[in-house]
Write a protein that holds these residues in place. Structure first.
Motif, PDB file in Angstrom:
ATOM      1  N   MET A  89      89.626  33.713  85.813  1.00 27.97           N
ATOM      2  CA  MET A  89      90.717  33.587  84.858  1.00 27.97           C
ATOM      3  C   MET A  89      91.503  34.880  84.692  1.00 27.97           C
ATOM      4  O   MET A  89      92.592  34.888  84.141  1.00 27.97           O
ATOM      5  N   PHE A  92      95.137  34.861  85.394  1.00 23.44           N
ATOM      6  CA  PHE A  92      96.050  34.126  84.538  1.00 23.44           C
ATOM      7  C   PHE A  92      96.268  34.780  83.180  1.00 23.44           C
ATOM      8  O   PHE A  92      97.197  34.435  82.464  1.00 23.44           O
ATOM      9  N   SER A 101      90.794  31.100  77.655  1.00 24.71           N
ATOM     10  CA  SER A 101      90.407  31.904  78.813  1.00 24.71           C
ATOM     11  C   SER A 101      88.894  32.086  78.863  1.00 24.71           C
ATOM     12  O   SER A 101      88.277  31.990  79.929  1.00 24.71           O
ATOM     13  N   ARG A 148     102.390  27.041  84.590  1.00 22.17           N
ATOM     14  CA  ARG A 148     101.206  27.904  84.643  1.00 22.17           C
ATOM     15  C   ARG A 148      99.991  27.156  84.105  1.00 22.17           C
ATOM     16  O   ARG A 148      98.892  27.224  84.684  1.00 22.17           O
ATOM     17  N   SER A 149     100.173  26.446  83.003  1.00 21.39           N
ATOM     18  CA  SER A 149      99.065  25.707  82.411  1.00 21.39           C
ATOM     19  C   SER A 149      98.583  24.603  83.349  1.00 21.39           C
ATOM     20  O   SER A 149      97.383  24.341  83.458  1.00 21.39           O
ATOM     21  N   VAL A 152      96.494  26.182  86.104  1.00 18.34           N
ATOM     22  CA  VAL A 152      95.149  26.524  85.637  1.00 18.34           C
ATOM     23  C   VAL A 152      94.259  25.285  85.671  1.00 18.34           C
ATOM     24  O   VAL A 152      93.113  25.330  86.137  1.00 18.34           O
ATOM     25  N   ARG A 153      94.777  24.164  85.175  1.00 19.56           N
ATOM     26  CA  ARG A 153      93.973  22.940  85.147  1.00 19.56           C
ATOM     27  C   ARG A 153      93.561  22.507  86.558  1.00 19.56           C
ATOM     28  O   ARG A 153      92.410  22.130  86.781  1.00 19.56           O
ATOM     29  N   HIS A 155      93.349  24.421  89.222  1.00 24.61           N
ATOM     30  CA  HIS A 155      92.431  25.428  89.755  1.00 24.61           C
ATOM     31  C   HIS A 155      91.019  25.214  89.210  1.00 24.61           C
ATOM     32  O   HIS A 155      90.027  25.374  89.938  1.00 24.61           O
ATOM     33  N   ARG A 156      90.919  24.864  87.944  1.00 22.59           N
ATOM     34  CA  ARG A 156      89.618  24.654  87.318  1.00 22.59           C
ATOM     35  C   ARG A 156      88.801  23.580  88.021  1.00 22.59           C
ATOM     36  O   ARG A 156      87.563  23.615  88.023  1.00 22.59           O
TER      37      ARG A 156
END
Length: 285
Positions: A89, A92, A101, A148-149, A152-153, A155-156
């Motif tokens: 993280m 980001f 985070s 960006r959000s 992140v999702r 990538h998770r």
């Protein structure tokens, strides 16, 4: 007043071990304060992972607690060195909230996740289009960087397909698969994604049908995190319109574990749940 940044998994691990070593040495926090010159409140905050101690403080405590094995000392000091890391993280931050985070850093290192999702598909199972549509709607009230959000999702989700994937059990309310997000095409693709995910050995997906009536899961979204290392205490991450939080008190973890078990009693079997999702997808064809 700004909130305190949540600790990383390594800082929590170090704090737990320092507390264990003190107890094993039959010392109270006041005894440690007297024998080291440290303030008792500082020791309390270190053992609660509220403060990151300096290296010389940790070495002083290890000396007092009789930790002489060089490998053990090296391990604990390595935890201290890495205490600020939040896994991947870091690329980001600082754009994302501290609690979120921290949660994603913990999620990345978890062995098992148990999630209750009453309003939307869990982030780990969302398609990119579904996530973007959901986040775009939220951005009308809570401005944030949707792209960006979304990134992140997505990538998770790698934690579900990595060589040693996390075990993920998600219980969704039927409303989640009936509510159209992003239009019929996006929603149909999302439902097909759920069907595919349900076929993964490490993913268990269950639905609480409308016929079950009201249930505790309607109270809000939460995720329970269990870790492979016994030093790492379980966590609970909660989400609501009022905000997000990370809980690690034993009483909180036990309470949410009870809630999860109660909701499970109302959920369909994985096979029946998959059939219900397939039916919902066909209805959008």
């Amino acid at each position: 007043m700004a909130s305190r940044r949540p600790p990383s998994i390594r800082l929590r691990r170090l704090a737990t071990e320092l507390r264990r070593l003190r107890v094993a040495a039959a010392l109270k926090q006041e005894d440690v304060a007297v024998r080291t010159g440290l303030d008792a409140s500082s020791i309390y905050r270190i053992e609660r992972a509220m403060n990151k101690p300096q290296r010389r403080t940790v070495t002083t405590l290890l000396d007092l607690y009789g930790v002489t094995d060089p490998d053990r000392r090296a391990t604990l000091l390595e935890w201290l060195k890495d205490a600020d890391q939040q896994a991947w993280m870091k690329q980001f931050t600082p754009e994302l909230p501290d609690v979120y985070s921290a949660f994603v850093g913990f999620e990345h290192e978890a062995e098992r996740l148990r999630a209750i999702a009453p309003t939307a598909v869990p982030a780990l199972l969302q398609t990119e289009d579904y996530a973007r549509a959901l986040l775009s709607e939220g951005a009308k009230v809570f401005p944030h960087d949707v792209e960006r959000s979304t990134a992140v999702r997505i990538h998770r989700q790698s934690i579900l397909t990595r060589p040693s994937p996390v075990a993920f059990c998600a219980i969704l309310d039927e409303a989640v698969i009936r509510r159209i997000v992003g239009g019929p095409r996006v929603m149909r693709a999302q439902l097909n994604r759920l069907v595919s995910a349900a076929g993964q050995r490490n993913v268990t997906l269950r639905i609480v049908p409308f016929s079950a009536g009201p249930h505790l899961g309607l109270g809000g979204t939460f995720v329970m995190l269990d870790f492979p290392d016994p030093h790492d205490r379980p966590l609970v991450y909660t989400e609501s319109i009022m905000g997000i939080s990370l809980l690690d008190a034993e009483t909180d973890v036990a309470r949410f574990a009870h809630i999860f078990a109660t909701i499970e009693e109302h959920a369909l079997s994985p096979g029946s749940s998959r059939t219900l999702i397939e039916d919902a997808a066909r209805a959008l064809a």
